[in-house]
Design a protein around this motif. Structure first.
Motif, PDB file in Angstrom:
ATOM      1  N   VAL A   1       0.898  -1.325  -0.064  1.00 53.77           N
ATOM      2  CA  VAL A   1       0.054  -0.075   0.110  1.00 53.77           C
ATOM      3  C   VAL A   1       1.043   1.270  -0.117  1.00 53.77           C
ATOM      4  CG1 VAL A   1      -1.610   1.096   1.291  1.00 53.77           C
ATOM      5  CG2 VAL A   1      -1.892  -1.229   1.252  1.00 53.77           C
ATOM      6  N   THR A   2       0.509   1.928  -1.140  1.00 52.17           N
ATOM      7  CA  THR A   2       1.605   3.206  -0.858  1.00 52.17           C
ATOM      8  C   THR A   2       0.633   4.530  -0.781  1.00 52.17           C
ATOM      9  OG1 THR A   2       0.941   3.481  -3.356  1.00 52.17           O
ATOM     10  CG2 THR A   2       2.834   2.465  -2.948  1.00 52.17           C
ATOM     11  N   ASP A   3      -0.582   4.547  -0.604  1.00 56.26           N
ATOM     12  CA  ASP A   3      -1.529   5.750  -0.380  1.00 56.26           C
ATOM     13  C   ASP A   3      -2.896   5.243  -0.179  1.00 56.26           C
ATOM     14  OD1 ASP A   3      -2.036   8.478  -0.222  1.00 56.26           O
ATOM     15  OD2 ASP A   3      -2.536   8.566  -2.137  1.00 56.26           O
ATOM     16  N   THR A   4      -3.519   6.073   0.486  1.00 54.07           N
ATOM     17  CA  THR A   4      -5.043   5.913   0.698  1.00 54.07           C
ATOM     18  C   THR A   4      -5.646   7.395   0.537  1.00 54.07           C
ATOM     19  OG1 THR A   4      -5.076   6.364   2.916  1.00 54.07           O
ATOM     20  CG2 THR A   4      -4.825   3.907   2.276  1.00 54.07           C
ATOM     21  N   GLN A   5      -6.794   7.168  -0.102  1.00 51.08           N
ATOM     22  CA  GLN A   5      -7.613   8.596  -0.215  1.00 51.08           C
ATOM     23  C   GLN A   5      -9.035   8.622  -0.422  1.00 51.08           C
ATOM     24  OE1 GLN A   5      -6.566   8.737  -5.120  1.00 51.08           O
ATOM     25  NE2 GLN A   5      -6.520  10.631  -4.296  1.00 51.08           N
ATOM     26  N   ILE A   6      -9.805   9.889   0.152  1.00 54.92           N
ATOM     27  CA  ILE A   6     -11.238   9.800  -0.065  1.00 54.92           C
ATOM     28  C   ILE A   6     -11.473  10.833  -1.343  1.00 54.92           C
ATOM     29  CG2 ILE A   6     -13.097  10.496   1.237  1.00 54.92           C
ATOM     30  CD1 ILE A   6     -11.527   9.414   3.745  1.00 54.92           C
ATOM     31  N   VAL A   7     -12.190  10.506  -2.239  1.00 60.97           N
ATOM     32  CA  VAL A   7     -12.440  11.207  -3.235  1.00 60.97           C
ATOM     33  C   VAL A   7     -13.979  11.115  -3.679  1.00 60.97           C
ATOM     34  CG1 VAL A   7     -10.140  11.025  -4.247  1.00 60.97           C
ATOM     35  CG2 VAL A   7     -11.888   9.390  -4.967  1.00 60.97           C
ATOM     36  N   ARG A   8     -14.206  12.277  -4.463  1.00 64.51           N
ATOM     37  CA  ARG A   8     -15.783  12.120  -4.996  1.00 64.51           C
ATOM     38  C   ARG A   8     -15.813  10.965  -5.997  1.00 64.51           C
ATOM     39  NH1 ARG A   8     -20.101  15.215  -5.161  1.00 64.51           N
ATOM     40  NH2 ARG A   8     -20.190  14.907  -7.237  1.00 64.51           N
ATOM     41  N   TRP A   9     -16.685  10.275  -6.354  1.00 62.60           N
ATOM     42  CA  TRP A   9     -16.740   9.329  -7.319  1.00 62.60           C
ATOM     43  C   TRP A   9     -16.520   9.629  -8.362  1.00 62.60           C
ATOM     44  CZ3 TRP A   9     -19.718   9.227 -11.578  1.00 62.60           C
ATOM     45  CH2 TRP A   9     -20.848  10.262 -11.462  1.00 62.60           C
TER      46      TRP A   9
ATOM     47  N   ALA B   1     -11.255   0.561  -4.529  1.00 59.18           N
ATOM     48  CA  ALA B   1     -11.954   1.520  -4.451  1.00 59.18           C
ATOM     49  C   ALA B   1     -13.293   0.842  -3.812  1.00 59.18           C
ATOM     50  CB  ALA B   1     -12.485   2.220  -5.566  1.00 59.18           C
ATOM     51  N   THR B   2     -13.967   1.623  -2.601  1.00 65.32           N
ATOM     52  CA  THR B   2     -15.468   1.396  -2.169  1.00 65.32           C
ATOM     53  C   THR B   2     -15.999   2.612  -1.721  1.00 65.32           C
ATOM     54  OG1 THR B   2     -16.377  -0.495  -0.857  1.00 65.32           O
ATOM     55  CG2 THR B   2     -14.351   0.834   0.273  1.00 65.32           C
ATOM     56  N   CYS B   3     -17.285   2.615  -1.541  1.00 66.78           N
ATOM     57  CA  CYS B   3     -17.846   3.581  -0.972  1.00 66.78           C
ATOM     58  C   CYS B   3     -17.571   3.988   0.472  1.00 66.78           C
ATOM     59  CB  CYS B   3     -19.476   3.483  -0.932  1.00 66.78           C
ATOM     60  SG  CYS B   3     -20.231   2.981  -2.512  1.00 66.78           S
TER      61      CYS B   3
ATOM     62  N   GLY C   1     -23.708   7.629  -1.068  1.00 71.80           N
ATOM     63  CA  GLY C   1     -23.185   8.932  -1.134  1.00 71.80           C
ATOM     64  C   GLY C   1     -22.335   9.153  -2.282  1.00 71.80           C
ATOM     65  N   PRO C   2     -21.821  10.297  -2.453  1.00 74.88           N
ATOM     66  CA  PRO C   2     -20.617  10.523  -3.450  1.00 74.88           C
ATOM     67  C   PRO C   2     -19.254  10.054  -3.330  1.00 74.88           C
ATOM     68  CG  PRO C   2     -21.072  12.626  -2.317  1.00 74.88           C
ATOM     69  CD  PRO C   2     -22.088  11.759  -1.866  1.00 74.88           C
ATOM     70  N   LEU C   3     -18.739  10.092  -2.155  1.00 77.54           N
ATOM     71  CA  LEU C   3     -17.569   9.747  -1.672  1.00 77.54           C
ATOM     72  C   LEU C   3     -17.108   8.122  -1.872  1.00 77.54           C
ATOM     73  CD1 LEU C   3     -17.151  12.045   1.660  1.00 77.54           C
ATOM     74  CD2 LEU C   3     -16.468  12.347  -0.717  1.00 77.54           C
ATOM     75  N   ARG C   4     -15.634   7.996  -2.262  1.00 74.89           N
ATOM     76  CA  ARG C   4     -15.100   6.658  -2.524  1.00 74.89           C
ATOM     77  C   ARG C   4     -13.898   6.578  -1.498  1.00 74.89           C
ATOM     78  NH1 ARG C   4     -19.452   6.537  -3.921  1.00 74.89           N
ATOM     79  NH2 ARG C   4     -20.409   5.900  -5.700  1.00 74.89           N
ATOM     80  N   TYR C   5     -13.622   5.393  -1.094  1.00 79.79           N
ATOM     81  CA  TYR C   5     -12.251   5.460  -0.470  1.00 79.79           C
ATOM     82  C   TYR C   5     -11.362   4.507  -1.250  1.00 79.79           C
ATOM     83  CZ  TYR C   5      -9.119   4.327   3.446  1.00 79.79           C
ATOM     84  OH  TYR C   5      -7.949   4.179   4.371  1.00 79.79           O
ATOM     85  N   VAL C   6     -10.367   5.151  -1.413  1.00 79.84           N
ATOM     86  CA  VAL C   6      -9.290   4.414  -2.370  1.00 79.84           C
ATOM     87  C   VAL C   6      -8.071   4.114  -1.915  1.00 79.84           C
ATOM     88  CG1 VAL C   6      -8.334   4.587  -4.932  1.00 79.84           C
ATOM     89  CG2 VAL C   6     -10.418   5.644  -4.239  1.00 79.84           C
TER      90      VAL C   6
END
Length: 99
Positions: A35-43, A60-62, A71-76
């Motif tokens: 794992v190099t990074d995690t982020q929360i982004v809009r879909w 990616a998941t909700c 909702g519009p956010l995704r965890y990547v």
């Protein structure tokens, strides 16, 4: 890859930078990723980092994980391949066995 936050990808919540993942391909080859990074982004704002020549993975998941409505956010979770581990196929599940 994408999957539901309350089933297959529930474990993403627990991953941190530096953690290792193993992914088995359809042919039985297992590849390891760090794992190099995690982020929360809009879909509609999701992109993968440019890494020419590198084998990368994005899961990616909700988000949030405890939400009860869409909702519009995704965890990547972003990861980079470490190496090719092994082939897990055996003679009993290899269609070429016995030829």
């Amino acid at each position: 890859m994408a999957a539901h936050r309350d089933t297959r990808f529930r474990f993403l919540e627990e991953l941190a930078v530096g953690d290792m993942l193993a992914l088995e391909d359809l042919d039985g080859t297992v590849r390891r990723y760090r794992v190099t990074d995690t982020q929360i982004v809009r879909w509609d704002r999701f992109t993968t980092p440019r890494a020419p020549g590198a084998r990368t993975l994005a899961l990616a998941t909700c988000y949030p994980f405890d939400a009860v409505t869409p909702g519009p956010l995704r965890y990547v979770v972003h990861a980079r391949a470490v190496d090719r581990v092994a082939t897990t196929r055996t003679a009993t599940n290899d269609p070429r066995a016995g030829q």
